[in-house]
Write a protein that holds these residues in place. Sequence first.
Motif, short mmCIF file in Angstrom:
data_model
loop_
_atom_site.label_atom_id
_atom_site.label_comp_id
_atom_site.label_asym_id
_atom_site.label_seq_id
_atom_site.Cartn_x
_atom_site.Cartn_y
_atom_site.Cartn_z
N GLU A 65 -7.08 -0.66 5.93
CA GLU A 65 -7.48 0.51 5.51
C GLU A 65 -7.10 0.64 3.93
N LYS A 66 -5.83 0.02 3.48
CA LYS A 66 -5.46 0.15 2.13
C LYS A 66 -5.78 -0.98 1.32
N MET B 119 -8.04 -0.11 -1.96
CA MET B 119 -7.18 0.79 -3.14
C MET B 119 -6.23 -0.33 -3.82
N VAL B 120 -5.67 -1.45 -3.04
CA VAL B 120 -4.76 -2.46 -3.60
C VAL B 120 -5.54 -3.27 -4.56
N GLY C 214 0.81 -1.39 -0.03
CA GLY C 214 -0.03 -0.08 0.06
C GLY C 214 0.73 1.37 -0.02
N HIS D 229 2.08 5.14 7.56
CA HIS D 229 0.82 4.55 7.06
C HIS D 229 0.14 5.55 5.98
N VAL E 204 2.14 0.56 -4.74
CA VAL E 204 1.04 0.71 -5.38
C VAL E 204 1.83 0.59 -6.80
N CYS F 7 -0.81 -5.54 3.10
CA CYS F 7 -1.08 -4.12 3.64
C CYS F 7 -1.94 -4.16 4.77
N SER F 8 -2.24 -2.86 5.10
CA SER F 8 -3.17 -2.83 6.11
C SER F 8 -4.76 -2.83 5.45
N SER G 109 -0.98 6.17 2.20
CA SER G 109 -1.47 5.24 0.96
C SER G 109 -0.96 5.78 -0.25
N GLY H 16 -1.82 9.89 -2.41
CA GLY H 16 -2.60 9.81 -1.10
C GLY H 16 -2.75 11.18 -0.54
#
Length: 330
Positions: free
Chosen positions: A187-188, A191-192, A162, A321, A167, A184-185, A323, A302
């Motif tokens: 939260e991402k 997106m990934v 992320g 953190h 990316v 990744c986390s 993104s 991000g």
Amino acid sequence: MKAAVYRRYGSPDRVRIEDVPTPEPGPGEIRIRMRAASVNPADAYMLRGWPYVLRLQTGLRRPKNIGLGLDFAGVIDRVGETATDLRPGDAVFGEMSTPFTGLTRSFAEYLCVPAEQAGKIPPGLSFEEAASLPLTGSTALYAVRDFGELRPGQQVLINGAGGGIGVHAVQLAKHFGAIVTAVCSEEKASMVRELGADRVIDYRKIDFTAEDIRYDVIIDLVSSHSAKRCGRVLAPEGRFVWVGAVDSVPVFGPLRPALAVMRMSLSARGQRWSCLSRKTTTADLATLAGLFAEGALRPVIGRRYPLEEVADAIRYLEKGHASGKVVITI
């Protein structure tokens, strides 16, 4: 001109926006009216003087060069003697090579660089998007194409998918036909997935080194697991590409995980273990521009910060953190 400078090593609190002399291009150089730059972990390390061993080169007690920023995008406004076929008015982007001997770097209103470090921005790519590509994009390209030697149908795991390099690595791995597992986390994760990942692992919930899956290529961007543990899930003839470590220690930086990878390369049979090294060239910039034109690679930004808030941008990146890329608009 205004530029972000630091006159002592330390936290982002050391960064100041100051009026400094506008640079003049020397022979073989171009001067760029900056429009955007992007923040990389290297900026935070330069600011703090990490790893300490590099201060032998950058200055023991104080930095020799007070500027920050490596990636750049803008418009040429002046060309030095015998410089290049580039002309004033051309929109260009690139990455400054290190070591750098000038006063300031790309977090400034003007920047002088050797002409061979710049490439033309392709149509449809904004200055901010162009500034987000050079360092992380070329690093991802080297990791996937050159060191990983990815082939269609192979299983690849990208640890740290992320972030700024991640990316791009996810998109490039899909472009080369791989089956991509992204770590990744949570939260991402969405997106990934949008970037093409076939499977996403939340590193907080699942330890990928404990799974019963073997990967043809592992690209490690964060060093969250030891090389030995990663070796458990690397195929017998797989490739492990170590790119960096998020939590580099001040004295020797990422030396410890890098040495662990080197030890694995000496003892592994069939597997190939390597530490990525790279230097962005105009050919790399042209490749990235071509991939963008094909629709195989799109920049992921991000957050954006104005030049006056460079310190906040570095502070945010250091939290680990972010993104995609953090961009400075100028």
